[in-house]
Design a protein around this motif. Structure first.
Motif, PDB file in Angstrom:
ATOM      1  N   GLY A   2       0.819  -1.207   0.000  1.00  0.00           N
ATOM      2  CA  GLY A   2       0.000   0.000   0.000  1.00  0.00           C
ATOM      3  C   GLY A   2       0.851   1.255   0.000  1.00  0.00           C
ATOM      4  O   GLY A   2       0.568   2.223  -0.719  1.00  0.00           O
ATOM      5  N   PHE A   3       1.915   1.238   0.816  1.00  0.00           N
ATOM      6  CA  PHE A   3       2.803   2.402   0.864  1.00  0.00           C
ATOM      7  C   PHE A   3       3.494   2.607  -0.479  1.00  0.00           C
ATOM      8  O   PHE A   3       3.647   3.732  -0.960  1.00  0.00           O
ATOM      9  N   TYR A   4       3.914   1.508  -1.120  1.00  0.00           N
ATOM     10  CA  TYR A   4       4.603   1.623  -2.411  1.00  0.00           C
ATOM     11  C   TYR A   4       3.693   2.247  -3.471  1.00  0.00           C
ATOM     12  O   TYR A   4       4.069   3.193  -4.178  1.00  0.00           O
ATOM     13  N   PHE A   5       2.462   1.703  -3.584  1.00  0.00           N
ATOM     14  CA  PHE A   5       1.548   2.232  -4.591  1.00  0.00           C
ATOM     15  C   PHE A   5       1.110   3.656  -4.257  1.00  0.00           C
ATOM     16  O   PHE A   5       0.856   4.474  -5.144  1.00  0.00           O
ATOM     17  N   TYR A   6       1.022   3.932  -2.952  1.00  0.00           N
ATOM     18  CA  TYR A   6       0.643   5.285  -2.530  1.00  0.00           C
ATOM     19  C   TYR A   6       1.704   6.299  -2.966  1.00  0.00           C
ATOM     20  O   TYR A   6       1.406   7.350  -3.536  1.00  0.00           O
ATOM     21  N   LYS A  53       3.908   5.856  -5.353  1.00  0.00           N
ATOM     22  CA  LYS A  53       3.953   5.890  -6.809  1.00  0.00           C
ATOM     23  C   LYS A  53       2.868   6.802  -7.369  1.00  0.00           C
ATOM     24  O   LYS A  53       3.090   7.571  -8.306  1.00  0.00           O
ATOM     25  N   ARG A  54       1.666   6.707  -6.769  1.00  0.00           N
ATOM     26  CA  ARG A  54       0.559   7.551  -7.236  1.00  0.00           C
ATOM     27  C   ARG A  54       0.818   9.022  -6.924  1.00  0.00           C
ATOM     28  O   ARG A  54       0.575   9.909  -7.749  1.00  0.00           O
ATOM     29  N   LYS A  55       1.359   9.300  -5.742  1.00  0.00           N
ATOM     30  CA  LYS A  55       1.593  10.668  -5.334  1.00  0.00           C
ATOM     31  C   LYS A  55       2.654  11.352  -6.184  1.00  0.00           C
ATOM     32  O   LYS A  55       2.626  12.565  -6.395  1.00  0.00           O
ATOM     33  N   SER A  56       3.655  10.534  -6.654  1.00  0.00           N
ATOM     34  CA  SER A  56       4.760  11.114  -7.427  1.00  0.00           C
ATOM     35  C   SER A  56       4.297  11.671  -8.767  1.00  0.00           C
ATOM     36  O   SER A  56       4.991  12.470  -9.391  1.00  0.00           O
ATOM     37  N   THR A  57       3.150  11.222  -9.244  1.00  0.00           N
ATOM     38  CA  THR A  57       2.655  11.684 -10.557  1.00  0.00           C
ATOM     39  C   THR A  57       1.704  12.876 -10.448  1.00  0.00           C
ATOM     40  O   THR A  57       1.224  13.375 -11.470  1.00  0.00           O
ATOM     41  N   MET A  58       1.421  13.314  -9.213  1.00  0.00           N
ATOM     42  CA  MET A  58       0.469  14.418  -9.039  1.00  0.00           C
ATOM     43  C   MET A  58       1.199  15.762  -9.058  1.00  0.00           C
ATOM     44  O   MET A  58       2.311  15.868  -8.584  1.00  0.00           O
TER      45      MET A  58
END
Length: 521
Positions: free
Chosen positions: A339-343, A345-350
């Motif tokens: 969950g932390f990894y995907f979180y 990863k998602r945040k880095s694209t915002m």
């Protein structure tokens, strides 16, 4: 910011790693409650058994194990049913209703709250009646029936005032503040929240935090953003002291909304990220707590079965339980890591696109509020129409009584005619004063259903008479033939004939009901 989030995540992993020690603590709590229940069963006192079982149910409810809580509460209620109904029955029924309300089973919740209220009233228990009515107020608020919610909360408050229960009064004031906030009456909401906060101020409790958040929300919704931030920050500080992740998450979320309203989207975004982080931590805490509580419940029940069966299997079973906990911990750790990894990863694209999204969401929220206001206005007007319809029906009943009195007077020779006539004239004068009700009815109807009469007239092949238009208006309100007959002071058969004639003038096929045609027009 990244370091802070990493530290928060490290705390979550640390909680997973110490789940065994939490198991030992929870086991001790559950064991103490289970031991108390066994001692009560040995003593043979049904009331003590019911109370001990209720304590186990409370433990399950606080752990989020609602199915287990319902089971224990029902066991306690069955044990108490052999006793004379008193306060224990009121408490158990209210607690069962509270659990069902938490899982949105409104029918069961209403049944148990009503049962508790009936018992409290029969035993003249003021505190029990006050508690039951407050729960019913919460039930109706959750259903969106704010009129009944306020009615029950007001009655509850009056009962608490009779026994000088300041805590009960404060809690009811908080409930009433929430209702008025839902109704967008923020001035009244603030008044009740402030009264409640005066009691819980400096108590260092969750109730104080919730009231600070509520006061901040009211100020924010009234446009006083700076004052809103002051209260919300106080709530955040107290939440951090209490180490309650759900309360911390709520405070950061409210701060995000406040800064968005000020146009400071950077702070809004930062607080939104913190709210999401604490939300994830709260969910993991809740899952861990439920796993530990389930394990404790499973342990206690397994131990009882094992003692009766084969004692030597205790060590094997306990080893299996430890392996299960280790497996749960490993799975949770893996899920948390993923969950932390995907979180991340998602945040880095915002990027700044999120700020535009916040502005768009704020605009949509504003439109949603306006639509709810319009909907509530329509509901109030519809209620007024129903009131006027009932008044017309009542007036017609009174006129029928006047007619019967005149017929009776004409048949009696020894009657004091002037006195009887004066009595009838008073009745007529009283109802003539209400004649403006029909004009008021038409005005409100046109506000709720604008242009309905024009549309009805335009779709008709022939010109509709005033009586036919009035019939169409009453059918649009979904009134039955019997109700229409009462309003128009005619027989139901006459209404059916009038409906048939009106139908012939309208373009309705044979399969369509006249009422449905009016409702869709």
């Amino acid at each position: 910011m990244c370091v802070k989030k990493f530290l928060l995540f490290a705390c979550l992993l640390a909680k997973v790693s110490v789940v065994m020690s939490q198991q030992a603590i929870t086991d001790s709590v559950y064991t103490r409650l289970a031991t108390n229940l066994k001692l009560a069963e040995k003593s043979g006192g049904q009331l003590e058994i019911a109370k001990s079982t209720c304590h186990l149910a409370d433990y399950c409810y606080k752990s989020g194990l609602y199915t287990q809580a319902i089971g224990y509460y029902n066991q306690a209620l069955l044990m108490a049913n052999d006793l004379i109904k008193d306060s224990i029955h009121v408490v158990l029924n209210n607690k069962l209703g509270r659990v069902y309300l938490s899982i949105n089973n409104y029918e069961s919740a209403h049944y148990y709250f009503k049962e508790a209220l009936a018992i409290a009233q029969s035993k003249e228990s003021i505190s029990g009646e006050a508690m039951s009515k407050s729960y019913l107020g919460a039930y109706y608020e959750k259903q969106g029936d704010y009129l009944n919610a306020l009615l029950y909360e007001n009655e509850s408050k009056q009962l608490y005032e009779r026994i000088n229960d300041s805590i009960g009064i404060a809690r009811v004031n908080g409930n009433m503040g929430s209702i008025y906030e839902d109704l967008f009456q923020f001035y009244k909401a603030y008044e009740y929240f402030a009264k409640s906060y005066a009691v819980f101020k400096d108590s260092g409790t969750k109730e104080e935090v919730n009231l600070l958040n509520n006061l901040g929300d009211v100020y924010r919704k009234q446009g006083e953003i700076e004052r809103s931030i002051i209260y919300t920050k106080q709530a955040l500080d107290l939440s951090l002291n209490l180490k309650d992740n759900n309360l911390i998450k709520s405070a950061y979320k409210d701060l995000s909304k406040a800064y968005a309203n000020l146009g400071d989207y950077k702070k809004a975004f930062t607080n939104k990220e913190l709210a999401e982080t604490y939300l994830q931590q709260a969910l993991i805490d809740q899952n861990l707590g439920q796993i530990i509580a389930l394990q404790a419940d499973y342990d206690a029940k397994s131990k009882a079965a094992e003692i009766k069966a084969l004692t030597h299997q205790n060590e094997v079973n306990r080893s299996n339980q430890r392996l299960m906990i280790i497996a749960f911990s490993a799975v949770l750790g893996l899920l948390a890591t993923l969950g932390f990894y995907f979180y991340k990863k998602r945040k880095s694209t915002m990027d700044m696109y999120l700020y535009k999204q916040l502005m768009m969401k704020a605009e949509l929220d504003k439109k949603a509020i306006e639509e709810r206001d319009l909907q509530r206005a329509v509901e109030l007007k519809t209620a007024a129409l129903a009131k006027y319809s009932l008044h017309v029906a009542q007036k017609n009943k009174i006129l029928e009584q006047v007619s019967r009195k005149l017929k009776d007077a004409s048949k009696r020779s020894n009657l004091n005619l002037p006195s009887k006539i004066n009595e009838i004239v008073k009745d007529i004068d009283f109802n003539l004063k209400q004649e403006s009700e029909w004009q008021e009815f038409n005005r409100i109807f046109n506000e709720v259903h604008p242009d309905f009469i024009k549309r009805l007239s335009s779709v008709s092949d022939q010109k509709l008479s005033p009586a036919e238009l009035k019939l169409g208006v009453l059918l649009r309100l979904n009134m039955s033939s019997k109700e229409i007959a009462s309003v128009l002071r005619v027989t139901p058969d006459s209404v059916r004939v009038a409906r048939y004639r009106l139908r012939k003038k309208l373009p309705i096929n044979a399969q369509t009901e006249l009422v449905n045609f009016m409702l869709e027009l």
